[in-house]
Design an enzyme around this catalytic site. Structure first.
Site, PDB file in Angstrom:
ATOM      1  N   ARG A 175       0.779  -1.098   0.039  1.00 24.60           N
ATOM      2  CA  ARG A 175      -0.152   0.088  -0.131  1.00 24.60           C
ATOM      3  C   ARG A 175       0.786   1.393   0.005  1.00 24.60           C
ATOM      4  NH1 ARG A 175      -3.456  -3.588   3.431  1.00 24.60           N
ATOM      5  NH2 ARG A 175      -1.703  -2.656   5.089  1.00 24.60           N
ATOM      6  N   GLU A 223       2.568  -5.810  13.380  1.00 25.00           N
ATOM      7  CA  GLU A 223       1.498  -6.368  14.383  1.00 25.00           C
ATOM      8  C   GLU A 223       1.057  -7.762  14.655  1.00 25.00           C
ATOM      9  OE1 GLU A 223      -1.946  -3.397  14.256  1.00 25.00           O
ATOM     10  OE2 GLU A 223      -0.880  -2.889  12.451  1.00 25.00           O
TER      11      GLU A 223
END
Length: 170
Positions: A58, A95
């Site tokens: 992204r 994460e």
């Protein structure tokens, strides 16, 4: 424009308890996407930038139109093993796990002024890894820009010497 209205929230993705912020709904709205890039350019107009650096995937989606609008080049940061030339690499924590990023050794000249761009600032892992790669190549990082910042994950605190620009904060 209220860009939060253009972000889709997906419950329990990619794992239970995570409220995923999906930018694809912003990207598919041509006027909103154009406005988002224009607003990012406006935020950054006082910065002297030679190159935009974006981690896959992204970071490519946001970084390339931003670089184009600013009239500067774009450098991709890829997962290790995906670039064909000689690279430098670094490991980092996500994460949800660990990974390695790479950049071509000849992508940046020492002293060039670069802006790191990605869709999201969460824990700061990806941007810190990208920062490490850029510093290995002896470039000057003028800041980092994101569409979204998840303030409750305190990623900004892990980047104390970096100017941070965001459109949306949660």
């Amino acid at each position: 424009m209220d860009f939060k209205e253009k972000i889709r929230l997906i419950q329990d993705f990619p794992q239970p308890g995570v409220n995923f912020k999906d930018i694809t709904t912003l990207l598919k709205d041509g006027k909103a996407f154009h406005a988002a890039i224009d607003q990012m350019v406006e935020q950054l107009k006082s910065k002297e930038i030679d190159l935009v650096i974006g981690p896959e995937a992204r970071g490519f989606v946001v970084g390339t139109p931003l670089a184009y609008a600013m009239g500067v080049g774009f450098i991709p940061v890829r997962k290790a093993g995906k670039l064909p030339g000689e690279t430098v690499e670094t490991g980092y924590s996500l994460e949800y796990g660990k990974d390695r990023l790479a950049i071509h050794k000849d992508a940046i000249r020492p002293g060039q002024r670069v802006l790191i761009v990605d869709d999201l600032l969460a824990t700061g892992g990806t941007v810190n890894a990208t920062l490490d790669l850029v510093r290995q190549l002896e470039a000057d990082v003028v800041g980092a820009a994101f569409v979204i910042e998840l303030t409750y994950l305190h990623g900004r605190a892990k980047l104390p010497d970096l100017d941070i620009y965001t459109l949306i904060q949660y």
